[in-house]
Write a protein that holds these residues in place. Structure first.
Motif, PDB file in Angstrom:
ATOM      1  N   PHE A  87     -11.216  45.629   4.872  1.00 26.93           N
ATOM      2  CA  PHE A  87     -10.910  44.671   3.809  1.00 26.93           C
ATOM      3  C   PHE A  87     -11.112  45.287   2.421  1.00 26.93           C
ATOM      4  O   PHE A  87     -11.908  46.213   2.257  1.00 26.93           O
ATOM      5  CB  PHE A  87     -11.831  43.450   3.923  1.00 26.93           C
ATOM      6  CG  PHE A  87     -11.626  42.648   5.181  1.00 26.93           C
ATOM      7  CD1 PHE A  87     -10.922  41.458   5.156  1.00 26.93           C
ATOM      8  CD2 PHE A  87     -12.154  43.076   6.393  1.00 26.93           C
ATOM      9  CE1 PHE A  87     -10.739  40.716   6.307  1.00 26.93           C
ATOM     10  CE2 PHE A  87     -11.979  42.335   7.547  1.00 26.93           C
ATOM     11  CZ  PHE A  87     -11.266  41.152   7.504  1.00 26.93           C
TER      12      PHE A  87
ATOM     13  N   SER B  72     -12.748  43.989   0.045  1.00 24.64           N
ATOM     14  CA  SER B  72     -14.120  43.743  -0.422  1.00 24.64           C
ATOM     15  C   SER B  72     -15.171  44.225   0.586  1.00 24.64           C
ATOM     16  O   SER B  72     -16.268  43.679   0.641  1.00 24.64           O
ATOM     17  CB  SER B  72     -14.291  42.262  -0.710  1.00 24.64           C
ATOM     18  OG  SER B  72     -13.821  41.498   0.387  1.00 24.64           O
TER      19      SER B  72
ATOM     20  N   GLU C 272     -16.899  43.830   3.028  1.00 18.69           N
ATOM     21  CA  GLU C 272     -17.431  42.842   3.968  1.00 18.69           C
ATOM     22  C   GLU C 272     -18.337  43.439   5.034  1.00 18.69           C
ATOM     23  O   GLU C 272     -18.250  43.102   6.203  1.00 18.69           O
ATOM     24  CB  GLU C 272     -16.294  42.042   4.622  1.00 18.69           C
ATOM     25  CG  GLU C 272     -15.488  41.234   3.640  1.00 18.69           C
ATOM     26  CD  GLU C 272     -16.311  40.308   2.751  1.00 18.69           C
ATOM     27  OE1 GLU C 272     -17.385  39.847   3.193  1.00 18.69           O
ATOM     28  OE2 GLU C 272     -15.878  40.069   1.613  1.00 18.69           O
ATOM     29  N   LEU C 273     -19.209  44.343   4.605  1.00 18.71           N
ATOM     30  CA  LEU C 273     -20.289  44.759   5.505  1.00 18.71           C
ATOM     31  C   LEU C 273     -21.225  43.572   5.650  1.00 18.71           C
ATOM     32  O   LEU C 273     -21.239  42.679   4.809  1.00 18.71           O
ATOM     33  CB  LEU C 273     -21.030  45.966   4.924  1.00 18.71           C
ATOM     34  CG  LEU C 273     -20.182  47.219   4.736  1.00 18.71           C
ATOM     35  CD1 LEU C 273     -21.023  48.327   4.115  1.00 18.71           C
ATOM     36  CD2 LEU C 273     -19.590  47.685   6.054  1.00 18.71           C
ATOM     37  N   PHE C 274     -22.024  43.562   6.716  1.00 19.85           N
ATOM     38  CA  PHE C 274     -22.939  42.440   6.908  1.00 19.85           C
ATOM     39  C   PHE C 274     -24.237  42.729   6.145  1.00 19.85           C
ATOM     40  O   PHE C 274     -24.957  43.663   6.484  1.00 19.85           O
ATOM     41  CB  PHE C 274     -23.205  42.225   8.401  1.00 19.85           C
ATOM     42  CG  PHE C 274     -21.929  42.058   9.193  1.00 19.85           C
ATOM     43  CD1 PHE C 274     -20.955  41.167   8.758  1.00 19.85           C
ATOM     44  CD2 PHE C 274     -21.691  42.804  10.334  1.00 19.85           C
ATOM     45  CE1 PHE C 274     -19.765  41.013   9.463  1.00 19.85           C
ATOM     46  CE2 PHE C 274     -20.502  42.647  11.036  1.00 19.85           C
ATOM     47  CZ  PHE C 274     -19.545  41.757  10.608  1.00 19.85           C
ATOM     48  N   PRO C 275     -24.522  41.949   5.085  1.00 20.22           N
ATOM     49  CA  PRO C 275     -25.590  42.322   4.143  1.00 20.22           C
ATOM     50  C   PRO C 275     -26.992  42.284   4.752  1.00 20.22           C
ATOM     51  O   PRO C 275     -27.892  42.913   4.225  1.00 20.22           O
ATOM     52  CB  PRO C 275     -25.450  41.279   3.026  1.00 20.22           C
ATOM     53  CG  PRO C 275     -24.729  40.144   3.636  1.00 20.22           C
ATOM     54  CD  PRO C 275     -23.829  40.712   4.691  1.00 20.22           C
ATOM     55  N   HIS C 276     -27.160  41.550   5.844  1.00 19.98           N
ATOM     56  CA  HIS C 276     -28.505  41.435   6.416  1.00 19.98           C
ATOM     57  C   HIS C 276     -28.779  42.518   7.451  1.00 19.98           C
ATOM     58  O   HIS C 276     -29.830  42.528   8.077  1.00 19.98           O
ATOM     59  CB  HIS C 276     -28.708  40.049   7.024  1.00 19.98           C
ATOM     60  CG  HIS C 276     -27.734  39.725   8.130  1.00 19.98           C
ATOM     61  ND1 HIS C 276     -26.384  39.691   7.927  1.00 19.98           N
ATOM     62  CD2 HIS C 276     -27.926  39.429   9.422  1.00 19.98           C
ATOM     63  CE1 HIS C 276     -25.780  39.380   9.069  1.00 19.98           C
ATOM     64  NE2 HIS C 276     -26.692  39.217   9.992  1.00 19.98           N
ATOM     65  N   LYS C 277     -27.848  43.419   7.632  1.00 26.27           N
ATOM     66  CA  LYS C 277     -28.046  44.472   8.623  1.00 26.27           C
ATOM     67  C   LYS C 277     -27.963  45.844   7.966  1.00 26.27           C
ATOM     68  O   LYS C 277     -27.227  46.023   6.996  1.00 26.27           O
ATOM     69  CB  LYS C 277     -26.985  44.360   9.722  1.00 26.27           C
ATOM     70  CG  LYS C 277     -27.151  43.094  10.565  1.00 26.27           C
ATOM     71  CD  LYS C 277     -26.194  43.071  11.721  1.00 26.27           C
ATOM     72  CE  LYS C 277     -26.428  41.881  12.616  1.00 26.27           C
ATOM     73  NZ  LYS C 277     -27.737  41.889  13.279  1.00 26.27           N
TER      74      LYS C 277
ATOM     75  N   ARG D 118     -26.279  46.808   0.233  1.00 25.51           N
ATOM     76  CA  ARG D 118     -26.378  46.676  -1.224  1.00 25.51           C
ATOM     77  C   ARG D 118     -26.922  47.935  -1.887  1.00 25.51           C
ATOM     78  O   ARG D 118     -26.830  48.083  -3.100  1.00 25.51           O
ATOM     79  CB  ARG D 118     -27.252  45.474  -1.580  1.00 25.51           C
ATOM     80  CG  ARG D 118     -28.695  45.623  -1.202  1.00 25.51           C
ATOM     81  CD  ARG D 118     -29.525  44.420  -1.605  1.00 25.51           C
ATOM     82  NE  ARG D 118     -30.726  44.386  -0.801  1.00 25.51           N
ATOM     83  CZ  ARG D 118     -30.802  43.866   0.404  1.00 25.51           C
ATOM     84  NH1 ARG D 118     -29.754  43.286   0.930  1.00 25.51           N
ATOM     85  NH2 ARG D 118     -31.906  43.916   1.107  1.00 25.51           N
TER      86      ARG D 118
ATOM     87  N   ARG E 163     -16.959  51.345  10.754  1.00 21.79           N
ATOM     88  CA  ARG E 163     -17.241  50.160  11.573  1.00 21.79           C
ATOM     89  C   ARG E 163     -15.993  49.749  12.379  1.00 21.79           C
ATOM     90  O   ARG E 163     -16.095  49.398  13.554  1.00 21.79           O
ATOM     91  CB  ARG E 163     -17.691  48.998  10.686  1.00 21.79           C
ATOM     92  CG  ARG E 163     -18.128  47.782  11.473  1.00 21.79           C
ATOM     93  CD  ARG E 163     -18.690  46.704  10.584  1.00 21.79           C
ATOM     94  NE  ARG E 163     -17.671  46.136   9.710  1.00 21.79           N
ATOM     95  CZ  ARG E 163     -17.874  45.120   8.881  1.00 21.79           C
ATOM     96  NH1 ARG E 163     -19.074  44.566   8.809  1.00 21.79           N
ATOM     97  NH2 ARG E 163     -16.911  44.663   8.123  1.00 21.79           N
TER      98      ARG E 163
ATOM     99  N   GLN F  68     -16.591  37.083   5.281  1.00 16.54           N
ATOM    100  CA  GLN F  68     -17.643  37.486   6.226  1.00 16.54           C
ATOM    101  C   GLN F  68     -17.290  37.021   7.636  1.00 16.54           C
ATOM    102  O   GLN F  68     -17.479  37.754   8.605  1.00 16.54           O
ATOM    103  CB  GLN F  68     -18.989  36.902   5.804  1.00 16.54           C
ATOM    104  CG  GLN F  68     -19.677  37.689   4.710  1.00 16.54           C
ATOM    105  CD  GLN F  68     -20.335  38.957   5.226  1.00 16.54           C
ATOM    106  OE1 GLN F  68     -21.172  38.925   6.124  1.00 16.54           O
ATOM    107  NE2 GLN F  68     -19.954  40.086   4.661  1.00 16.54           N
TER     108      GLN F  68
ATOM    109  N   SER G 109     -14.239  39.276   8.734  1.00 16.29           N
ATOM    110  CA  SER G 109     -14.487  40.660   9.136  1.00 16.29           C
ATOM    111  C   SER G 109     -15.170  40.693  10.496  1.00 16.29           C
ATOM    112  O   SER G 109     -14.970  41.600  11.282  1.00 16.29           O
ATOM    113  CB  SER G 109     -15.316  41.397   8.084  1.00 16.29           C
ATOM    114  OG  SER G 109     -16.617  40.887   8.028  1.00 16.29           O
TER     115      SER G 109
ATOM    116  N   GLN H 221     -27.846  35.024   7.938  1.00 18.23           N
ATOM    117  CA  GLN H 221     -27.720  35.088   6.472  1.00 18.23           C
ATOM    118  C   GLN H 221     -28.139  33.775   5.823  1.00 18.23           C
ATOM    119  O   GLN H 221     -28.759  33.765   4.761  1.00 18.23           O
ATOM    120  CB  GLN H 221     -26.276  35.406   6.086  1.00 18.23           C
ATOM    121  CG  GLN H 221     -25.880  36.831   6.396  1.00 18.23           C
ATOM    122  CD  GLN H 221     -24.532  37.171   5.791  1.00 18.23           C
ATOM    123  OE1 GLN H 221     -24.293  36.982   4.607  1.00 18.23           O
ATOM    124  NE2 GLN H 221     -23.630  37.674   6.609  1.00 18.23           N
TER     125      GLN H 221
ATOM    126  N   ARG I 172     -31.935  33.515   5.811  1.00 16.43           N
ATOM    127  CA  ARG I 172     -32.518  34.376   4.773  1.00 16.43           C
ATOM    128  C   ARG I 172     -32.377  33.771   3.381  1.00 16.43           C
ATOM    129  O   ARG I 172     -33.260  33.874   2.547  1.00 16.43           O
ATOM    130  CB  ARG I 172     -31.842  35.740   4.794  1.00 16.43           C
ATOM    131  CG  ARG I 172     -32.423  36.661   5.831  1.00 16.43           C
ATOM    132  CD  ARG I 172     -31.527  37.873   5.972  1.00 16.43           C
ATOM    133  NE  ARG I 172     -32.174  38.943   6.699  1.00 16.43           N
ATOM    134  CZ  ARG I 172     -32.329  38.951   8.001  1.00 16.43           C
ATOM    135  NH1 ARG I 172     -31.934  37.915   8.721  1.00 16.43           N
ATOM    136  NH2 ARG I 172     -32.913  39.967   8.611  1.00 16.43           N
TER     137      ARG I 172
END
Lengths: 266, 222
Positions: A107, A109, A111-116, A159, A173, B119, B122, B141, B144
């Motif tokens: 994508f 943007s 769109e990685l998963f920010p909590h991982k 981040r 990914r 999100q 993806s 998420q 959190r």
């Protein structure tokens, strides 16, 4: 390349299947998409062969991103059909996720998963969807990270990475699922200019390796370098397509000439 | 300083008993609020415009009304107007849940709307099912984002239980007052000692909770 099965008539059915497989991975047949009264895709057809890199360009709002999103049924088409390996994709099928497994998507943007962490981002789908062994998935992930020069970031969170680094991770990914086809949706559009190159070099590498890809981009220089075939879309239709050299040097339609001209300064 | 009155008889035990009464009401209310808030919050989106409007009005009412007024309505108002006689404890739980659910719903709504649709996309594009997307991508998420804020709400709910003595529940503050009254002659300084102890008790309950929230915020930020 010849199929080992194609030497006798007795094997003709197998042979036919093989030929389809080797030639057309993806067959987009007369698809249309409307938002209310706005026609975004208008009876559009496109075939993609195995190993082929198709680069799509066109003015913004021409429907090129929607086209990608229709392929893996993130948008539901109003008419027509998208077939992968000769099988129509049904957006309402319970096994839609099985089909999406085979279609990688990157994508604009990231769109990685920010909590991982980066590594967790990479192994999530192989482990949960493909039921791959976690150790094996991690080994594969580290190998690919090294290839894109981001091995040292494996335990960082998204981040903590720059845009270009995030996008390289997002490509990895998608690769982790070993998809049959990769869709790239303006993957450099959100990047600072100095980061565009590091991402596009990864994509060029994949193109040389024989990955099947559909790339939507505004980077014409890159398109020239990566594409096996160029496609110009405007108003939800394919206006012109062809070999990159012809496409850029000898555009046949007025609209493509105008579009290409809008990128030059005189 | 008036602390010696604590050691007289079972005064300290009584104070702790009062604290337990307050904590029981806040704990039950927090649990109800978490559940109802999650339900309401996930309905507060543009897919349900009417429900969204109703919940919006509900939230505004709760925010405008002082909790004490709500308590009086629930406890004294209902007896006459509706002819039902609910216990003070039940009235407090109703009011605190009514309040907590509204605030929690807003937190859930905020957390949900902060997650971009891409999100989901993806994750789906990687071949995860919708259910897996919720379990592995979206819900972690949301938790959190919400936890620090909901812990803040929980401590506010615990503190506000000091109001329930106004409808006759003998919680920690009320017990304190009773002790002060009973010892007015022998321990004229009891007020300071007792109220200070009440302060320490509230602190002892709320401080670890807010530390936990700070810790989780730090941990997830890393």
């Amino acid at each position: 390349m010849l199929s080992p099965y194609c030497d006798s008539p007795a094997n003709s059915l197998v042979c036919k299947e093989w030929v389809i497989k080797m030639n057309e991975i993806l067959n987009i047949n007369g698809i249309s998409k409307k938002y209310g009264d706005l026609v975004v895709l208008d009876n559009l057809s496109l075939k993609v062969k195995s190993g082929e890199v198709v680069v799509i360009v066109g003015p913004s709002g021409c429907g090129k991103s929607t086209l990608l999103r229709c392929i893996n049924a993130l948008e539901i088409i109003d008419d027509g059909e998208v077939a992968l390996d000769g099988k129509a994709i049904n957006p309402h099928d319970k096994n839609l996720s099985k089909v999406r497994e085979k279609i990688g998507m990157v994508f604009q943007s990231y769109e990685l998963f920010p909590h991982k962490t980066i590594l967790q981002n990479l192994v999530l789908a192989p482990v949960r969807v493909k039921k791959m062994n976690r150790k094996e998935a991690e080994k594969e992930a580290l190998h690919l990270l090294e290839r894109v020069g981001l091995l040292s970031k494996k335990d960082n969170y998204p981040r903590q990475l720059s845009g270009g680094q995030k996008q390289r991770v997002a490509i990895v990914r998608a690769l982790m699922m070993n998809p049959e086809i990769l869709l790239m949706d303006e993957i450099t559009a959100a990047l600072d200019p100095e980061m565009v190159r590091e991402v596009l070099e990864v994509v060029l590498d994949l193109a040389k390796e024989g990955r099947t890809m559909i790339i939507v981009t505004h980077e014409l220089q890159f398109a020239k370098a990566a594409a096996d075939r160029m496609v110009f879309i405007d108003g939800g239709r394919i206006i012109e397509e062809g070999e990159p050299k012809e496409f850029f040097e000898n555009p046949k339609t007025e609209r493509l000439k105008k579009f290409l001209h809008s990128f030059t300064y005189e | 300083m008036g602390f010696e009155v604590l050691l007289k008889g079972n005064n300290m035990i009584r104070l702790l008993g009062g604290l337990a009464a307050a904590l029981k009401i806040s704990l039950i209310s927090v649990c109800i609020s978490l559940i109802m808030g999650t339900v309401f919050g996930s309905l507060m989106n543009d897919r349900h415009p009417l429900i969204k409007k109703i919940l919006r009005a509900y939230l505004e009412i709760v925010r405008i009304m002082p909790q004490l007024v709500l308590l009086f309505i629930a406890y004294f108002g209902t007896t006459k107007a509706l002819g039902v006689n609910i216990s003070a404890e039940a009235a407090s739980i109703i009011v605190f849940s009514f309040w907590g659910s509204a605030e929690m719903a807003d937190l859930v709504r905020g957390a949900l709307s902060g997650i971009s649709p891409a999100q989901y996309e993806s994750s789906l594009a990687l071949g995860l099912t919708y259910h897996q997307t919720l379990v592995y991508i979206i819900i972690p998420q949301i938790i959190r984002r919400m936890l620090p804020l909901s812990i803040n709400l929980i401590t506010r709910m615990i503190k506000t239980t000091s109001l329930i003595m106004m409808i006759g529940i003998v919680e920690v503050l009320k017990v304190g007052q009773q002790i002060i009254e009973a010892n007015r002659k022998n321990y004229p300084n009891a007020a300071f000692g007792i109220y200070f102890t009440v302060f320490v008790l509230y602190f002892a309950v709320c401080w670890p909770i807010s530390r936990l929230s700070r810790y989780l915020e730090k941990k997830w930020e890393a």
